[in-house]
Design a protein around this motif. Structure first.
Motif, PDB file in Angstrom:
ATOM      1  N   THR A 216      -3.706  -2.948  -1.035  1.00 57.03           N
ATOM      2  CA  THR A 216      -2.517  -3.781  -1.221  1.00 57.03           C
ATOM      3  C   THR A 216      -2.775  -4.956  -2.157  1.00 57.03           C
ATOM      4  O   THR A 216      -1.836  -5.480  -2.771  1.00 57.03           O
ATOM      5  CB  THR A 216      -2.016  -4.279   0.150  1.00 57.03           C
ATOM      6  N   THR A 217      -4.024  -5.383  -2.309  1.00 54.84           N
ATOM      7  CA  THR A 217      -4.297  -6.493  -3.220  1.00 54.84           C
ATOM      8  C   THR A 217      -3.917  -6.148  -4.658  1.00 54.84           C
ATOM      9  O   THR A 217      -3.684  -7.051  -5.463  1.00 54.84           O
ATOM     10  CB  THR A 217      -5.785  -6.891  -3.184  1.00 54.84           C
ATOM     11  N   LYS A 218      -3.825  -4.859  -5.007  1.00 48.72           N
ATOM     12  CA  LYS A 218      -3.461  -4.466  -6.369  1.00 48.72           C
ATOM     13  C   LYS A 218      -2.047  -4.924  -6.730  1.00 48.72           C
ATOM     14  O   LYS A 218      -1.715  -5.057  -7.907  1.00 48.72           O
ATOM     15  CB  LYS A 218      -3.561  -2.951  -6.526  1.00 48.72           C
ATOM     16  N   LEU A 219      -1.195  -5.151  -5.727  1.00 47.40           N
ATOM     17  CA  LEU A 219       0.167  -5.611  -5.998  1.00 47.40           C
ATOM     18  C   LEU A 219       0.186  -6.996  -6.629  1.00 47.40           C
ATOM     19  O   LEU A 219       1.172  -7.380  -7.262  1.00 47.40           O
ATOM     20  CB  LEU A 219       0.991  -5.627  -4.705  1.00 47.40           C
ATOM     21  N   LEU A 220      -0.883  -7.756  -6.459  1.00 46.49           N
ATOM     22  CA  LEU A 220      -0.935  -9.119  -6.979  1.00 46.49           C
ATOM     23  C   LEU A 220      -1.652  -9.194  -8.326  1.00 46.49           C
ATOM     24  O   LEU A 220      -1.915 -10.282  -8.828  1.00 46.49           O
ATOM     25  CB  LEU A 220      -1.637 -10.032  -5.968  1.00 46.49           C
TER      26      LEU A 220
ATOM     27  N   PRO B 151     -10.119  -7.185   6.250  1.00 47.22           N
ATOM     28  CA  PRO B 151      -9.327  -8.374   5.903  1.00 47.22           C
ATOM     29  C   PRO B 151      -7.846  -8.142   6.135  1.00 47.22           C
ATOM     30  O   PRO B 151      -7.383  -7.005   6.350  1.00 47.22           O
ATOM     31  CB  PRO B 151      -9.641  -8.579   4.414  1.00 47.22           C
ATOM     32  N   ALA B 152      -7.072  -9.211   6.066  1.00 42.81           N
ATOM     33  CA  ALA B 152      -5.656  -9.163   6.455  1.00 42.81           C
ATOM     34  C   ALA B 152      -4.867  -8.108   5.691  1.00 42.81           C
ATOM     35  O   ALA B 152      -4.102  -7.332   6.276  1.00 42.81           O
ATOM     36  CB  ALA B 152      -5.032 -10.548   6.262  1.00 42.81           C
ATOM     37  N   MET B 153      -5.019  -8.053   4.349  1.00 39.46           N
ATOM     38  CA  MET B 153      -4.186  -7.148   3.564  1.00 39.46           C
ATOM     39  C   MET B 153      -4.560  -5.684   3.725  1.00 39.46           C
ATOM     40  O   MET B 153      -3.843  -4.800   3.262  1.00 39.46           O
ATOM     41  CB  MET B 153      -4.218  -7.552   2.091  1.00 39.46           C
ATOM     42  N   SER B 154      -5.678  -5.385   4.405  1.00 39.19           N
ATOM     43  CA  SER B 154      -6.025  -3.986   4.657  1.00 39.19           C
ATOM     44  C   SER B 154      -5.164  -3.373   5.752  1.00 39.19           C
ATOM     45  O   SER B 154      -5.180  -2.156   5.951  1.00 39.19           O
ATOM     46  CB  SER B 154      -7.502  -3.873   5.046  1.00 39.19           C
ATOM     47  N   TYR B 155      -4.374  -4.200   6.464  1.00 38.33           N
ATOM     48  CA  TYR B 155      -3.593  -3.702   7.589  1.00 38.33           C
ATOM     49  C   TYR B 155      -2.164  -3.300   7.223  1.00 38.33           C
ATOM     50  O   TYR B 155      -1.370  -2.995   8.108  1.00 38.33           O
ATOM     51  CB  TYR B 155      -3.560  -4.752   8.709  1.00 38.33           C
ATOM     52  N   ILE B 156      -1.830  -3.293   5.953  1.00 43.89           N
ATOM     53  CA  ILE B 156      -0.507  -2.848   5.540  1.00 43.89           C
ATOM     54  C   ILE B 156      -0.670  -2.043   4.257  1.00 43.89           C
ATOM     55  O   ILE B 156      -1.398  -2.449   3.345  1.00 43.89           O
ATOM     56  CB  ILE B 156       0.468  -4.034   5.341  1.00 43.89           C
ATOM     57  N   ASP B 157      -0.026  -0.869   4.198  1.00 43.11           N
ATOM     58  CA  ASP B 157      -0.149  -0.043   3.002  1.00 43.11           C
ATOM     59  C   ASP B 157       0.835  -0.538   1.942  1.00 43.11           C
ATOM     60  O   ASP B 157       1.878  -1.124   2.266  1.00 43.11           O
ATOM     61  CB  ASP B 157       0.129   1.428   3.336  1.00 43.11           C
ATOM     62  N   PRO B 158       0.547  -0.330   0.660  1.00 44.24           N
ATOM     63  CA  PRO B 158       1.389  -0.894  -0.404  1.00 44.24           C
ATOM     64  C   PRO B 158       2.843  -0.448  -0.350  1.00 44.24           C
ATOM     65  O   PRO B 158       3.739  -1.217  -0.714  1.00 44.24           O
ATOM     66  CB  PRO B 158       0.708  -0.395  -1.687  1.00 44.24           C
ATOM     67  N   ASP B 159       3.108   0.776   0.112  1.00 48.88           N
ATOM     68  CA  ASP B 159       4.481   1.266   0.108  1.00 48.88           C
ATOM     69  C   ASP B 159       5.347   0.646   1.194  1.00 48.88           C
ATOM     70  O   ASP B 159       6.561   0.846   1.202  1.00 48.88           O
ATOM     71  CB  ASP B 159       4.490   2.789   0.256  1.00 48.88           C
TER      72      ASP B 159
END
Length: 696
Positions: A51-55, A102-110
């Motif tokens: 999900t970090t790729k969205l930023l 880490p926090a953002m690993s708990y939600i998928d990008p979609d």
């Protein structure tokens, strides 16, 4: 209409080379359903499960590599726990001595509707206990029909990446009427080890497998919205190329409720959440594998719960007062089971963190004022109380020679006073001035405070093996905590200069210089040097400074019926961090980097080409023996075609198959175990990517 300064600042933070993420606050009807992430009206997807790729390309944002779904965020050179990360309103932190979850690993990008990174100066309402900035990831809001008729809608997407044979699938289904909405979302992602560019070297320990499931209930009535989401994530395995260990299982279960209402006097927002994480580490096959009698099992059990209350009171048409209260409890048990018949890892269970807890109580007051149509200010004060403690610990053995260093450290730890309470406060002062119709200035000062995490204070092991198992930096070093650490206090001044056309749609240039002085910066001091050149290090308070310039620009080249719409985007970031006590560079500072992106849209077709440039990494942290990395250039291209409810996307990453090392990737320890060669972590080689999505 008065817009608070912090909202303008967040909007500036969303701009990355002219690319603006869409931020959603209210429930949407089906006909108004948004794209997940929009960039100048074009949906931007990638095949990464991270999900970090969205930023990517946000002002001041970078990320240092960990697992395939677990990169750690960096804002203006400050990383990980120095960044307050909220996932759908939940303040989450990694519950692992290597920060593998880490926090953002708990939600998928979609599942994401908006992704906001605000570096440096952040409003006090955006959370305390951070010095680098705030990242806010928001889940898609509930969808309601426009009338009482039943609405059934959904979407699905499949992805493939040739490098590493990565594949993924995601989907959602919503059933709703005009006041009730029920949605299920699910996703799957898998990858084998990827290959670097050039000689096609396999980069070991870069595989992963993960599943996400969530159910969201939404209820709306007039200006009220209640949302309840429950979900579970399972990650059976995830390789970590820059760690001695890998993730061998991670299960997260959460419940999150939110309520919002709008009154004639202002707004009210209330939320509460609970999460439990069961986490296990050991060695996957690339690092030798594990069994009942081989490897090194490390288990973590974490529980997080909290609430947030926020209200905005309209004092007048041009002034507003924001008040808020929040509480977060983080409980942690970290234990390493004994290995049968092992003289080094037994006969006892090694308790690294025993019934540790970190409680955070925060309150804030924030005043927005619009003095003229062109001038507005924001002043915020925040108080945070951080309460930490942990129970007595045990080494593998109290008498064995191999455990002597740990046994002595455990005795000292158990007889010492371990409870700590920090009384922190933050101050934010911001000003926005529209000097002309095409030029604006925004900037101010912030005092931000962060207390140590549980491992920085309470990781107690003094044996070499125990110390090497603690550390989220990917540097191959070993770490021990320091109960006497004091909170970091960061003083930041920053200014954003913004030139643009009157509509802010045809061209824009932003330049953002900043400076941060951090008192009691939590860095390290060396203890010993190991046989492979790595070190054992103890966390220690130093003073440090960070300064740099973030910039981006875009220009619309043409927008005609015959030739479509073309936009050129550029961005350039530079940061420098220094420890003022040891006179070394700070760890994980991204070298000067930038990109140039040409984007064209013509009817249902869109395409892009992008050139990414990164300077060699010459300023490094000598305390950690951080490696230098050469500069590199990457060329990507991609295209998408929209037909009715379907979207087909294709792209080629690293078209020239450039061999390069990740400046923030640390050391390739997975390869080191197999080859005996210790080098920086190589980046992804050429990859052909494909994505097909559909909506109904």
């Amino acid at each position: 209409m008065f817009i608070p300064t912090s909202r303008r600042l967040s909007r500036l933070a969303l701009l990355a080379c002219g690319c603006a993420f869409t931020l959603l606050h209210t429930p949407l009807h089906a006909a108004d359903r948004p794209e997940i992430i929009t960039v100048n009206g074009i949906r931007q997807h990638n095949t990464s499960a991270d999900t970090t790729k969205l930023l990517h390309n946000s002002l001041g944002f970078s990320a240092y590599s960990a697992g395939g779904i677990s990169s750690l965020p960096v804002l203006n050179g400050m990383a990980d726990d120095r960044v307050a990360t909220f996932v759908d309103g939940m303040r989450l932190s990694a519950g692992c001595p290597n920060h593998m979850n880490p926090a953002m690993s708990y939600i998928d990008p979609d599942s994401v509707s908006s992704a906001v990174a605000t570096a440096g100066i952040t409003s006090v309402s955006d959370g305390g206990d951070s010095t680098g900035g705030t990242i806010t990831i928001t889940r898609k809001p509930p969808v309601f029909s426009k009338n009482a008729k039943l609405l059934i809608t959904g979407e699905a997407r499949g992805t493939y990446r040739s490098n590493g044979g990565a594949s993924g699938a995601s989907g959602s289904l919503t059933i709703a009427n005009d006041w009730l909405s029920l949605r299920y979302t699910g996703s799957y992602a898998h990858a084998s080890d990827y290959h670097a560019g050039g000689a096609d070297q396999r980069v070991r320990s870069t595989n992963y497998l993960t599943y996400n499931h969530a159910v969201t209930l939404g209820i709306q009535h007039e200006a009220q919205l209640f949302t309840l989401t429950a979900g579970q994530q399972d990650t059976p395995y995830e390789g970590f190329p820059n760690q001695y260990m890998d993730l061998t299982n991670n299960r997260s279960t959460f419940v999150n409720g939110k309520y919002t209402n709008t009154f004639h006097w202002g707004t009210l927002e209330a939320s509460g959440f609970w999460q439990r994480v069961s986490h296990a580490m050991n060695m996957l096959s690339d690092k030798g594998g594990h069994s009942a009698t081989r490897g090194m099992p490390m288990n973590t059990d974490g529980r997080t719960a909290g609430y947030t209350l926020k209200t905005t009171i309209n004092l007048s048409s041009q002034q507003a007062l924001g008040l808020g209260s929040s509480f977060e409890h983080s409980g942690l048990n970290d234990w390493w089971p004994a290995i049968p018949s092992s003289m080094m890892m037994g006969p006892n269970t090694f308790h690294n963190i025993n019934n540790g807890h970190r409680n955070h109580l925060g309150h804030y007051a924030q005043w927005h004022a619009g003095w003229t149509p062109r001038l507005s200010t924001e002043l915020g004060l925040r108080s945070d109380i951080i309460m930490m403690n942990t129970g007595p610990v045990t080494p593998y053995s109290w008498t064995g020679m191999m455990s002597m260093a740990d046994a002595m450290a455990a005795k000292h730890f158990n007889t010492s006073s371990r409870g700590r309470t920090d009384y922190n406060f933050d101050v934010t002062a911001l000003t926005h001035w529209d000097a002309t119709d095409i030029f604006s200035i925004e900037g101010g000062y912030a005092r931000k405070t962060r207390s140590p995490n549980l491992y920085e204070r309470y990781a107690w092991g003094r044996g070499i093996m125990a110390m090497k198992m603690v550390g989220w930096f990917g540097d191959g070093n070993g770490y021990v905590g320091n109960p006497n650490l004091t909170p970091e206090i960061a003083h930041t001044v920053s200014t954003t200069l913004h030139w643009h056309d009157k509509s802010n749609k045809r061209w824009s240039v932003q330049i953002q210089p900043y400076y941060t002085y951090t008192h009691h910066y939590i860095n390290v001091m060396p203890l010993a040097t190991l046989a492979n050149g790595r070190r054992t290090l103890a966390f220690a308070n130093h003073n440090a400074q960070s300064y740099g310039i973030n910039s981006n620009a875009f220009i619309q080249l043409w927008n005609t019926t015959h030739y479509g719409k073309a936009v050129l985007h550029t961005h350039l970031n530079w940061v420098r961090g220094q420890d003022l006590i040891t006179h070394t560079g700070l760890y994980q500072q991204m070298p000067t980097n930038g990109s140039v992106r040409f984007q064209e849209t013509y009817g249902a077709w869109s395409g892009y080409t992008e050139l990414t440039l990164v300077k060699k990494k010459s300023t490094v942290d000598l305390l950690r023996n951080e490696p230098h990395t050469p500069g590199y250039a990457l060329f990507d291209l991609g295209s998408a075609y929209h037909w009715r409810a379907f979207t087909l996307e294709g792209s080629i990453e690293n078209l020239m198959n450039q061999h390069y090392f990740l400046p923030l990737g640390g050391l390739s320890l997975g390869d080191y175990r197999s080859t005996g060669i210790l080098s920086p972590l190589p980046g992804l080689g050429r990859s052909f990517n494909l994505s097909l999505s559909a909506k109904f």
